[in-house]
Enzyme design. Structure first.
Site, PDB file in Angstrom:
ATOM      1  N   HIS A   1       0.846  -1.192   0.000  1.00 57.20           N
ATOM      2  CA  HIS A   1       0.000   0.000   0.000  1.00 57.20           C
ATOM      3  C   HIS A   1       0.875   1.234   0.000  1.00 57.20           C
ATOM      4  CE1 HIS A   1      -3.230   2.746   1.086  1.00 57.20           C
ATOM      5  NE2 HIS A   1      -4.036   1.800   0.670  1.00 57.20           N
TER       6      HIS A   1
ATOM      7  N   ASP B   1      -7.811  -5.543  -0.061  1.00 52.69           N
ATOM      8  CA  ASP B   1      -8.231  -6.429  -1.156  1.00 52.69           C
ATOM      9  C   ASP B   1      -7.875  -7.895  -0.940  1.00 52.69           C
ATOM     10  OD1 ASP B   1      -9.489  -4.583  -2.739  1.00 52.69           O
ATOM     11  OD2 ASP B   1      -7.670  -3.979  -3.779  1.00 52.69           O
TER      12      ASP B   1
HETATM   13  N1  ACO Z   1       4.076  -7.804  -4.000  1.00 54.54           N
HETATM   14  C1  ACO Z   1       5.428  -7.802  -4.055  1.00 54.54           C
HETATM   15  N2  ACO Z   1       6.187  -6.704  -3.845  1.00 54.54           N
HETATM   16  C2  ACO Z   1       5.522  -5.572  -3.545  1.00 54.54           C
HETATM   17  C3  ACO Z   1       4.133  -5.509  -3.466  1.00 54.54           C
HETATM   18  C4  ACO Z   1       3.413  -6.685  -3.705  1.00 54.54           C
HETATM   19  N3  ACO Z   1       2.079  -6.689  -3.648  1.00 54.54           N
HETATM   20  N4  ACO Z   1       3.766  -4.251  -3.183  1.00 54.54           N
HETATM   21  C5  ACO Z   1       4.899  -3.541  -3.086  1.00 54.54           C
HETATM   22  N5  ACO Z   1       5.968  -4.329  -3.311  1.00 54.54           N
HETATM   23  C6  ACO Z   1       7.370  -3.916  -3.329  1.00 54.54           C
HETATM   24  C7  ACO Z   1       7.680  -3.318  -4.690  1.00 54.54           C
HETATM   25  O1  ACO Z   1       8.146  -4.274  -5.596  1.00 54.54           O
HETATM   26  C8  ACO Z   1       8.729  -2.269  -4.348  1.00 54.54           C
HETATM   27  O2  ACO Z   1       9.963  -2.933  -4.214  1.00 54.54           O
HETATM   28  P1  ACO Z   1      11.303  -2.218  -4.754  1.00 54.54           P
HETATM   29  O3  ACO Z   1      11.470  -1.022  -3.848  1.00 54.54           O
HETATM   30  O4  ACO Z   1      12.360  -3.257  -4.585  1.00 54.54           O
HETATM   31  O5  ACO Z   1      11.042  -1.841  -6.182  1.00 54.54           O
HETATM   32  C9  ACO Z   1       8.299  -1.791  -2.960  1.00 54.54           C
HETATM   33  O6  ACO Z   1       7.546  -2.859  -2.385  1.00 54.54           O
HETATM   34  C10 ACO Z   1       7.440  -0.545  -3.009  1.00 54.54           C
HETATM   35  O7  ACO Z   1       6.310  -0.814  -3.861  1.00 54.54           O
HETATM   36  P2  ACO Z   1       5.744   0.182  -4.960  1.00 54.54           P
HETATM   37  O8  ACO Z   1       5.011  -0.594  -6.004  1.00 54.54           O
HETATM   38  O9  ACO Z   1       6.820   1.097  -5.418  1.00 54.54           O
HETATM   39  O10 ACO Z   1       4.739   0.993  -4.070  1.00 54.54           O
HETATM   40  P3  ACO Z   1       3.570   1.922  -4.588  1.00 54.54           P
HETATM   41  O11 ACO Z   1       3.202   2.765  -3.435  1.00 54.54           O
HETATM   42  O12 ACO Z   1       3.957   2.609  -5.851  1.00 54.54           O
HETATM   43  O13 ACO Z   1       2.400   0.915  -4.949  1.00 54.54           O
HETATM   44  C11 ACO Z   1       0.659  -0.642  -4.712  1.00 54.54           C
HETATM   45  C12 ACO Z   1       1.420   0.514  -4.055  1.00 54.54           C
HETATM   46  C13 ACO Z   1       0.235  -0.240  -6.133  1.00 54.54           C
HETATM   47  C14 ACO Z   1      -0.596  -0.915  -3.913  1.00 54.54           C
HETATM   48  C15 ACO Z   1       1.572  -1.889  -4.728  1.00 54.54           C
HETATM   49  O14 ACO Z   1       1.836  -2.298  -3.399  1.00 54.54           O
HETATM   50  C16 ACO Z   1       0.968  -3.036  -5.521  1.00 54.54           C
HETATM   51  O15 ACO Z   1       1.090  -3.073  -6.747  1.00 54.54           O
HETATM   52  N6  ACO Z   1       0.255  -3.998  -4.841  1.00 54.54           N
HETATM   53  C17 ACO Z   1      -0.398  -5.082  -5.521  1.00 54.54           C
HETATM   54  C18 ACO Z   1      -1.744  -4.631  -6.047  1.00 54.54           C
HETATM   55  C19 ACO Z   1      -2.743  -4.374  -4.947  1.00 54.54           C
HETATM   56  O16 ACO Z   1      -2.921  -5.183  -4.040  1.00 54.54           O
HETATM   57  N7  ACO Z   1      -3.445  -3.240  -5.060  1.00 54.54           N
HETATM   58  C20 ACO Z   1      -4.486  -2.872  -4.108  1.00 54.54           C
HETATM   59  C21 ACO Z   1      -4.013  -1.734  -3.254  1.00 54.54           C
HETATM   60  S1  ACO Z   1      -5.236  -1.299  -2.058  1.00 54.54           S
HETATM   61  C22 ACO Z   1      -6.371  -0.493  -2.982  1.00 54.54           C
HETATM   62  O17 ACO Z   1      -6.094   0.128  -3.964  1.00 54.54           O
HETATM   63  C23 ACO Z   1      -7.734  -0.618  -2.592  1.00 54.54           C
END
Ligand code: ACO
Length: 385
Positions: free
Chosen positions: A266, A321
């Site tokens: 998140h 989610d």
């Molecule tokens: N699985 C694996 N690694 C993850 C996940 C995940 N679900 N979420 C974050 N990370 C890692 C990223 O790979 C990144 O690693 P890095 O620094 O080595 O590149 C780090 O954690 C930071 O993640 P970002 O994607 O840069 O964080 P951002 O704030 O941009 O994205 C998001 C947040 C989109 C929710 C992301 O966590 C994600 O894609 N999650 C999966 C999809 C999801 O569950 N979405 C629902 C969110 S809640 C909602 O919208 C209602």
């Protein structure tokens, strides 16, 4: 020639930590995993409140008194019906259309039938928000029945918002426990600050476009797998894993391929999402009641491995989610409807943000930093080789 006078600005990728408005609607304490609606903790609201009360709270900024709440609920109920023309139109749509796309279309169609569409007074806008909120479950349920060649079911005036949705979807009144869990799930999804879909709705609202258009923008943004679309994919992943003993290998392989695990991570929460904590408990109880314990056990194992691998290092924990899918599935809702269920609740947050912003509106108009060449010579198409 290239741009020589690039302003010394930082491009905020993903608008991380950018604040676009002040709000009274909700506060997310991401470090400690806390969420408040208008100052009330989500745990308290999930325990004691109802979805309808949350809608009132968001639009009017306070909890209702008894008599005014009854009036509010009755008005909301009276808006549940959608026109026969819309139902007939939905029957012409391709049966494989995604429910989120049909919801977008349904809300846009309802706008055309609203005589107050262009009335920008606050009172009219709250009435429109109520109509959108009341009709959205009817659209989602009708579409689900139409695509399965079933008769659509008229809304029931005897049931609350949550129970009526399950009734219109399945054709039978839900038991009390299921209805309450549906109500809690709607409460938990109602509002969550300035996320992607709320921002999309706000940008649209800030041009003084109508509130229906703002909601359609919100639905469009919510559909994506990085936002509301994650719940559907999270459950599909759990099903694909098949048994708890396969979860660890599945997750580790996915992480090794640098793939995201849906339902985790998140932008704001760097601790356990409080909504996920509440839903996890309901997922456990419901899945045991309805014979889906295996799904819950797989989810628990996935959670354990992801937290072990990413909890301490990247602060990745389950988000709303992850467990909502098991809850919805145990309630008899098919996976491709999950994001629409999220949307029918989040309409409250989107409309509340737009209404709040309109009290001191300014068009949202950010900039993009041009970093390319200037003065390129135009070559006519025939001369480009
Ligand atoms: N699985 C694996 N690694 C993850 C996940 C995940 N679900 N979420 C974050 N990370 C890692 C990223 O790979 C990144 O690693 P890095 O620094 O080595 O590149 C780090 O954690 C930071 O993640 P970002 O994607 O840069 O964080 P951002 O704030 O941009 O994205 C998001 C947040 C989109 C929710 C992301 O966590 C994600 O894609 N999650 C999966 C999809 C999801 O569950 N979405 C629902 C969110 S809640 C909602 O919208 C209602």
């Amino acid at each position: 020639m290239s741009v020589t006078d690039l302003p010394k600005v930082e491009v905020k990728k993903g608008l991380d930590e950018v604040y676009v408005k002040e709000t009274l609607l909700s506060y997310i304490d991401g470090a400690n995993g806390k969420l408040y609606y208008h100052g009330y903790s989500i745990e308290d609201l999930a325990k004691h409140s109802t979805f309808e009360e949350i809608a009132f709270l968001m639009w009017y900024g306070r909890l209702p008194k008894k008599v005014e709440f009854e009036k509010f609920v009755n008005l909301l109920k009276s808006y549940r019906w959608i026109s026969k023309d819309l139902v007939e139109y939905m029957k012409t749509l391709p049966k494989n259309a995604h429910p989120m796309d049909v919801l977008k279309l349904g809300i846009a169609a309802v706008a055309l039938e609203d005589p107050e569409l262009e009335d920008m007074s606050r009172e009219a806008n709250i009435r429109k928000a109520m109509r959108i909120l009341a009709k959205a479950p009817t659209i989602v349920a009708a579409w689900h029945r139409i695509r399965n060649n079933l008769e659509t079911i008229e809304p029931s005036m005897d049931l609350n918002h949550a129970a009526n949705f399950l009734y219109m979807l399945k054709g039978e009144k839900p038991d009390e426990f299921s209805a309450r869990i549906m109500d809690v799930a709607l409460i938990l999804h109602a509002e969550h600050g300035m996320n992607a879909s709320a921002f999309a709705a706000l940008v649209t609202g800030s041009t003084l476009s109508d509130i229906y258009s703002a909601v359609v923008a919100g639905i469009s943004a919510l559909k994506g797998p990085l936002h509301g679309g994650a719940n559907e994919r999270a459950l599909k992943m759990i099903m694909e894993i098949g048994s708890p003993d396969k979860a660890e290998e599945y997750v580790l392989k996915k992480l090794a391929r640098k793939e995201k695990i849906m339902g985790f991570g998140h932008r704001v929460y760097k601790a356990y999402d409080p909504r996920a904590r509440i839903l996890k408990e309901y997922a456990k109880q419901l899945s045991e009641m309805k014979g889906y314990e295996q799904l819950y056990k797989i989810a628990e194992k996935v959670e354990e491995v992801v937290i072990r691998e990413l909890g301490a290092t990247k602060k990745v924990f389950p988000n709303v989610d992850f467990f909502s899918g098991i809850v919805y599935y145990s309630l008899g809702i098919p996976p491709d409807l999950f994001t629409s269920v999220f949307a029918i609740s989040r309409i409250v947050g989107w409309t509340a943000h737009v209404l709040e912003y309109w009290t001191s509106n300014r068009i949202i108009r950010p900039r993009a930093l041009y970093v390319g060449e200037l003065g390129k010579k135009y070559v006519p198409i025939d001369a480009r080789g």
